[in-house]
Design an enzyme around this catalytic site. Structure first.
Site, PDB file in Angstrom:
ATOM      1  N   ARG A   1     -13.526 -35.790 -39.357  1.00  0.00           N
ATOM      2  CA  ARG A   1     -13.728 -37.092 -38.719  1.00  0.00           C
ATOM      3  C   ARG A   1     -12.437 -37.897 -38.696  1.00  0.00           C
ATOM      4  O   ARG A   1     -12.109 -38.548 -37.715  1.00  0.00           O
ATOM      5  CB  ARG A   1     -14.832 -37.868 -39.446  1.00  0.00           C
TER       6      ARG A   1
ATOM      7  N   ARG B   1     -22.673 -45.061 -49.427  1.00  0.00           N
ATOM      8  CA  ARG B   1     -21.618 -45.280 -48.434  1.00  0.00           C
ATOM      9  C   ARG B   1     -21.894 -46.514 -47.581  1.00  0.00           C
ATOM     10  O   ARG B   1     -20.986 -47.277 -47.248  1.00  0.00           O
ATOM     11  CB  ARG B   1     -21.451 -44.035 -47.559  1.00  0.00           C
TER      12      ARG B   1
ATOM     13  N   CYS C   1     -14.296 -27.143 -46.233  1.00  0.00           N
ATOM     14  CA  CYS C   1     -13.979 -28.563 -46.362  1.00  0.00           C
ATOM     15  C   CYS C   1     -12.491 -28.844 -46.239  1.00  0.00           C
ATOM     16  O   CYS C   1     -12.072 -29.983 -46.247  1.00  0.00           O
ATOM     17  CB  CYS C   1     -14.473 -29.093 -47.711  1.00  0.00           C
TER      18      CYS C   1
END
Length: 303
Positions: A126, A149, A234
């Site tokens: 992102r 979050r 990741c």
């Protein structure tokens, strides 16, 4: 044999929603079930970005161990969190019908888009795509479950934060001050739920076969094959999306540099019958068109 199927899950609100969805589906088929929540390493350490932890499957490893030590029978995951190679003895048993794969931006007003601003996300993918489109912005790290979050965003001076649309929709938390990021490629398998089981457990594997959604399974496997061939996980900004319309499959994938300044992308349309190896073929094209050098650069910067 009518054993109680022990369902393992992370203990966040979203993970419990997903596990309960699988539990209800199995019970509607006549099975007895028990829900067993656990806290994963990824949930316990919120101070470090995921890529710095250097652990593949940080959200799934605790449940893998619980399965292999016979504490649970099956585990429910957000499929995008699952490593492309499962531990020996554990297999994919069902991919549920996929929800939306989109990312969304939660914001405090959009005036900042064409000026300076700060966006929060814990995802390299992102971050890279945001900086590719908005190179004048700052991007800060954001970790925690969905509720955590959202609270951090509310209490900060950030302009916005990026979330998976499916996660917010599932627990009815999508706020009005949000917009779809239609231009952002999702993580491979984003929006899909995966149930894994022990390979030798024929009872659970047969029970879960009834929950599998074939088109969702095909699409996420194409995306994950693309990811695996690029050696992602990741630790690299990789986006991929496969969709099916009629008897055709459309695929788009991309690899970005960490700062978003470089992008190598690929796009293909092909008959569904020929889709089995398209993820690997598209990844090889990306690697040949500059992706191999970019992956090496990313690894050097992260190590």
């Amino acid at each position: 044999m009518n054993k109680v199927i022990r369902i393992g899950t992370r203990d966040s609100e979203l993970a419990l929603w997903q596990a309960t969805t699988v539990q209800n589906a199995l019970e509607n088929l006549g099975h007895k079930t028990e829900l067993l929540p656990v806290k994963s390493t990824g949930d316990l350490n919120l101070d470090q970005p995921l890529y710095e932890m250097g652990i593949t499957g940080i959200f799934t490893k605790t449940l893998d161990v619980a399965m292999l030590t016979n504490k649970i029978d099956i585990a429910v995951h957000s499929m995008k969190d699952v490593p492309t190679a499962l531990p020996k003895g554990i297999v994919e048993a069902a991919v549920l019908k996929r929800a939306t794969s989109k990312d969304i931006l939660l914001h405090k007003g959009l005036n900042f888009l064409n000026s300076k601003g700060t966006i929060a996300t814990g995802s390299l993918r992102r971050k890279a795509q945001w900086l590719n489109k908005y190179p004048h912005h700052a991007v800060v790290d954001l970790r925690g479950n969905v509720n955590t979050r959202m609270k951090k965003l509310e209490e900060s001076d950030w302009n916005g934060a990026i979330f998976a649309a499916a996660g917010l929709e599932r627990i009815s938390l999508t706020p009005e001050n949000s917009i779809d990021l239609d231009w952002m490629l999702p993580a491979p398998a984003q929006g899909a739920m995966l149930v894994v089981a022990i390979q030798e457990d024929e009872f659970c594997r047969k029970a879960l076969q009834a929950l599998n959604h074939e088109h969702s399974e095909i699409c996420v496997h194409v995306e994950r094959e693309f990811l695996k061939e690029l050696e992602g996980g990741c630790t690299a900004p990789i986006g991929a999306l496969a969709t099916i319309e009629g008897d055709m499959l459309h695929f788009k994938g991309a690899l970005f540099s960490l700062d978003g300044s470089q992008k190598v992308e690929v796009e293909r349309d092909l008959p569904l019958a020929d889709a089995s190896s398209i993820g690997k073929i598209c990844a090889q094209e990306v690697l040949q068109n500059g992706g191999a050098a970019l992956m090496q650069q990313i690894k050097e910067l992260l190590n």
